[in-house]
Design a protein around this motif. Structure first.
Motif, mmCIF file in Angstrom:
data_model
loop_
_atom_site.group_PDB
_atom_site.id
_atom_site.type_symbol
_atom_site.label_atom_id
_atom_site.label_comp_id
_atom_site.label_asym_id
_atom_site.label_seq_id
_atom_site.Cartn_x
_atom_site.Cartn_y
_atom_site.Cartn_z
ATOM 1 N N ARG A 16 0.825 -1.203 0.000
ATOM 2 C CA ARG A 16 0.000 0.000 0.000
ATOM 3 C C ARG A 16 0.862 1.258 0.000
ATOM 4 O O ARG A 16 0.552 2.224 -0.691
ATOM 5 N N ASP A 17 1.947 1.240 0.762
ATOM 6 C CA ASP A 17 2.846 2.394 0.811
ATOM 7 C C ASP A 17 3.334 2.763 -0.589
ATOM 8 O O ASP A 17 3.305 3.939 -0.970
ATOM 9 N N VAL A 18 3.811 1.773 -1.325
ATOM 10 C CA VAL A 18 4.407 2.074 -2.633
ATOM 11 C C VAL A 18 3.338 2.336 -3.685
ATOM 12 O O VAL A 18 3.569 3.080 -4.642
ATOM 13 N N LEU A 19 2.153 1.737 -3.508
ATOM 14 C CA LEU A 19 1.048 2.011 -4.429
ATOM 15 C C LEU A 19 0.677 3.484 -4.381
ATOM 16 O O LEU A 19 0.426 4.109 -5.422
ATOM 17 N N PHE A 20 0.673 4.060 -3.184
ATOM 18 C CA PHE A 20 0.280 5.453 -3.014
ATOM 19 C C PHE A 20 1.497 6.374 -3.018
ATOM 20 O O PHE A 20 1.554 7.341 -2.246
ATOM 21 N N SER A 21 2.441 6.099 -3.878
ATOM 22 C CA SER A 21 3.668 6.894 -3.938
ATOM 23 C C SER A 21 4.002 7.245 -5.373
ATOM 24 O O SER A 21 3.477 6.672 -6.323
ATOM 25 N N PHE A 56 -3.121 -13.026 -11.621
ATOM 26 C CA PHE A 56 -3.448 -13.250 -10.215
ATOM 27 C C PHE A 56 -2.291 -13.913 -9.475
ATOM 28 O O PHE A 56 -1.926 -13.504 -8.366
ATOM 29 N N GLU A 57 -1.692 -14.941 -10.093
ATOM 30 C CA GLU A 57 -0.582 -15.647 -9.442
ATOM 31 C C GLU A 57 0.612 -14.723 -9.223
ATOM 32 O O GLU A 57 1.240 -14.731 -8.157
ATOM 33 N N ILE A 58 0.924 -13.903 -10.232
ATOM 34 C CA ILE A 58 2.056 -12.972 -10.107
ATOM 35 C C ILE A 58 1.779 -11.934 -9.024
ATOM 36 O O ILE A 58 2.620 -11.652 -8.159
ATOM 37 N N CYS A 59 0.590 -11.335 -9.057
ATOM 38 C CA CYS A 59 0.261 -10.313 -8.060
ATOM 39 C C CYS A 59 0.271 -10.912 -6.656
ATOM 40 O O CYS A 59 0.664 -10.236 -5.681
ATOM 41 N N SER A 60 -0.137 -12.165 -6.519
ATOM 42 C CA SER A 60 -0.169 -12.809 -5.211
ATOM 43 C C SER A 60 1.225 -12.942 -4.611
ATOM 44 O O SER A 60 1.378 -12.973 -3.381
ATOM 45 N N LEU A 61 2.237 -13.011 -5.467
ATOM 46 C CA LEU A 61 3.607 -13.122 -4.971
ATOM 47 C C LEU A 61 4.113 -11.811 -4.378
ATOM 48 O O LEU A 61 5.034 -11.816 -3.552
ATOM 49 N N PHE A 62 3.540 -10.687 -4.797
ATOM 50 C CA PHE A 62 4.061 -9.379 -4.404
ATOM 51 C C PHE A 62 3.097 -8.568 -3.535
ATOM 52 O O PHE A 62 3.471 -7.512 -3.027
ATOM 53 N N ILE A 63 1.850 -9.033 -3.399
ATOM 54 C CA ILE A 63 0.873 -8.333 -2.566
ATOM 55 C C ILE A 63 0.482 -9.261 -1.415
ATOM 56 O O ILE A 63 -0.225 -10.252 -1.627
ATOM 57 N N PRO A 64 0.938 -8.992 -0.207
ATOM 58 C CA PRO A 64 0.628 -9.879 0.926
ATOM 59 C C PRO A 64 -0.878 -10.014 1.148
ATOM 60 O O PRO A 64 -1.641 -9.068 0.944
ATOM 61 N N GLN A 65 -1.277 -11.196 1.594
ATOM 62 C CA GLN A 65 -2.700 -11.476 1.789
ATOM 63 C C GLN A 65 -3.334 -10.568 2.834
ATOM 64 O O GLN A 65 -4.535 -10.273 2.753
ATOM 65 N N HIS A 66 -2.563 -10.122 3.813
ATOM 66 C CA HIS A 66 -3.158 -9.247 4.827
ATOM 67 C C HIS A 66 -3.452 -7.854 4.279
ATOM 68 O O HIS A 66 -4.220 -7.090 4.882
ATOM 69 N N GLU A 67 -2.852 -7.514 3.130
ATOM 70 C CA GLU A 67 -3.147 -6.222 2.516
ATOM 71 C C GLU A 67 -4.339 -6.322 1.558
ATOM 72 O O GLU A 67 -5.245 -5.489 1.607
ATOM 73 N N ILE A 68 -4.315 -7.303 0.663
ATOM 74 C CA ILE A 68 -5.471 -7.595 -0.187
ATOM 75 C C ILE A 68 -5.674 -9.114 -0.152
ATOM 76 O O ILE A 68 -4.878 -9.856 -0.740
ATOM 77 N N PRO A 69 -6.701 -9.596 0.535
ATOM 78 C CA PRO A 69 -6.953 -11.040 0.584
ATOM 79 C C PRO A 69 -7.150 -11.624 -0.824
ATOM 80 O O PRO A 69 -7.631 -10.916 -1.723
ATOM 81 N N PRO A 70 -6.780 -12.881 -1.026
ATOM 82 C CA PRO A 70 -6.847 -13.493 -2.363
ATOM 83 C C PRO A 70 -8.195 -13.347 -3.059
ATOM 84 O O PRO A 70 -8.245 -13.063 -4.264
ATOM 85 N N GLN A 71 -9.294 -13.537 -2.342
ATOM 86 C CA GLN A 71 -10.606 -13.429 -2.967
ATOM 87 C C GLN A 71 -10.832 -12.020 -3.512
ATOM 88 O O GLN A 71 -11.333 -11.839 -4.628
ATOM 89 N N HIS A 72 -10.449 -11.020 -2.731
ATOM 90 C CA HIS A 72 -10.612 -9.639 -3.173
ATOM 91 C C HIS A 72 -9.675 -9.329 -4.339
ATOM 92 O O HIS A 72 -10.060 -8.631 -5.282
ATOM 93 N N LEU A 73 -8.456 -9.836 -4.271
ATOM 94 C CA LEU A 73 -7.503 -9.602 -5.354
ATOM 95 C C LEU A 73 -8.023 -10.181 -6.661
ATOM 96 O O LEU A 73 -7.950 -9.532 -7.717
#
Length: 490
Positions: A16-21, A56-73
């Motif tokens: 989230r930090d780097v997304l909003f930067s 989805f698989e690639i994003c899951s490697l770089f976006i932790p589940q506690h930030e965006i849960p898999p179902q939401h991603l």
């Protein structure tokens, strides 16, 4: 997964930090602190995946589940790709002479940037709606980024986007895709200069920590890590679609990449470092700083940006090369900081022998004149009845001038639809039917402000960003109905 700056001054950031930067506070660019590995077994297990599944698989490697849960991603990615004109958002076309073309231009603005931009916009909306916050996006564009950013966030109440484009240096379609937007959260500026000129005040604005914090100022250029992240999937998809993975040793895929700001090349290099055997070729037009860097280690700007038939890559400051240098220097942030600060001051840099050697090991390059672009467009049409945009032609030129060898596998990234570049198509002596959506642009009113060459661009943009914040805090509409900025400047 945490993120750090390429200049070592910022570490331990969340997605989230780097997304909003935009740029990091130390002037660097955000990158993952570590890169995950893709084993041959993993690649083989993904062979039958669609583009959306791979993304989805690639994003899951770089976006932790506690930030965006898999179902939401998964839902966010599905929403982002829902407006593409073909079922899987991208496709591969196989042409004569063993050339495959990866078409990435089936989004709303007919450019590859729609893929990463639409996903990034959904990520932004996810966090902002949860937190009841507002963000202001500041984007400099050499053509396609601006219109893609506008379409991706148009009408999202939590976001305003300020887009700056080089007036008279992009195609008429590219310009009108930006200036005809009527959404209240879209703010367009036409600057009397080049895209490199635009980058200068934008860097200064992002370096103002108070401004960035107060207005949640962020970038949707490929400065933003999320853009690079989504682009990883392009290379993985091409590799899995075009490579036979039955042998013990994974085969190599050569990828020809039309290159301006070097975001796609950065994404390709990351995929390579993750374990996918890619051979990358960065192709430029006559603005050939990357070719000179690869060939001789000369990372120096020319005296000016040349206007070419491929305007989206009319760039002499390929800012994502900072990420490339960081990756190839064993993540030596101190060295990269010294290098890039010198480059920003002098516009000239000679790579060390060791860094140049590392670069040549992972990347080759070439450059193409306007005549070469036109010849390539004509030949591809004559051989295949397949029309290239001038940027894709920059990549395909390499294919025609460096013939493929036996057993070699090659793919070219197709970055935009030829319909966006009618002038180049006509110069090549070719014709096309313009899509209805593009034809309609000529009948729409425009809305934009002009940054004259003599203006203080940084000051005018700062004032507008502060005005946006003031208007949104009061809960007011920014553009009253019927008011055109070009007629009545704010």
């Amino acid at each position: 997964m945490h993120y750090c700056s390429t200049r070592s001054g910022v570490q331990g950031c969340s997605f989230r930090d780097v997304l909003f930067s935009g740029y990091a506070a130390d002037g660097g660019m955000f990158m993952p602190e570590t890169l995950p590995s893709l084993s041959p077994e993993t690649l083989r297990s993904w062979r039958s995946f669609s583009y959306q599944q791979l993304l989805f698989e690639i994003c899951s490697l770089f976006i932790p589940q506690h930030e965006i849960p898999p179902q939401h991603l998964d839902e966010l990615i599905s929403q982002a790709l829902s407006k593409f004109s073909i079922p899987d958002a991208v496709r591969i076309v196989k042409l004569k002479d063993s050339l495959s073309v990866l078409e990435l231009f089936h989004g709303e603005t007919l450019a590859f940037k729609d893929l990463a931009m639409s996903c990034t916009a959904r990520f932004l909306e996810y966090f902002l709606s949860k937190e009841n916050e507002h963000a202001t996006i500041l984007v400099g564009t050499s053509g396609d980024t601006g219109s893609s950013a506008i379409r991706s966030v148009s009408g999202i109440s939590e976001v305003d986007v300020v887009v700056v484009f080089p007036r008279g240096r992009i195609s008429s379609v590219q310009e009108r895709q930006m200036t005809t937007s009527r959404a209240d959260n879209i703010h367009v500026f036409a600057a009397d200069g080049t895209s490199d000129d635009i980058d200068v005040p934008l860097r200064k604005l992002f370096a103002d920590v108070d401004l960035v914090k107060h207005h949640s100022l962020m970038s949707l250029n490929s400065v933003n890590w999320s853009r690079i992240l989504v682009q990883l999937a392009h290379f993985l998809y091409a590799y899995l679609q075009l490579s036979a993975l039955d042998a013990d040793t994974l085969p190599v895929l050569e990828v020809l990449v039309p290159t301006g700001g070097a975001g796609n090349i950065t994404a390709g290099l990351i995929v390579k470092l993750m374990g996918v055997p890619l051979q990358l070729v960065a192709m430029t037009n006559s603005n050939d700083i990357i070719r000179r860097t690869v060939e001789s280690g000369d990372f120096s700007m020319a005296s000016g940006v040349r206007r070419t038939l491929a305007p989206a890559i009319d760039i002499q400051d390929p800012y994502n090369m900072e990420r490339v240098f960081w990756l190839l220097s064993a993540k030596d942030g101190v060295m990269v900081k010294n290098m890039m600060e010198k480059f920003q001051k002098t516009h000239a840099l000679s790579l060390s022998m060791s860094l140049h050697k590392q670069l040549c090991a992972v990347l080759s390059s070439g450059s193409v004149s306007d005549e070469g672009i036109l010849d390539t467009m004509r030949r591809c049409w004559q051989d295949n009845r397949y029309l290239l945009c001038p940027h894709t032609a920059v990549g395909v030129w390499y294919h025609y001038n460096c013939p493929i060898t036996a057993g070699q596998n090659r793919c070219c990234i197709a970055t935009a639809s030829p319909a966006k570049f009618c002038e180049a198509v006509q110069k090549a002596g070719l014709t096309l039917d313009l899509p209805e959506a593009l034809q309609a642009l000529d009948s729409l009113e425009t809305r934009y402000q002009v940054l004259e060459e003599s203006d203080d661009w940084e000051s005018k943009l700062r004032q507008h960003i502060e005005l946006i914040g003031s208007v949104r805090r009061r809960g007011e509409t920014f553009y009253p109905a019927g008011r055109l900025i070009s007629d009545e400047p704010i």
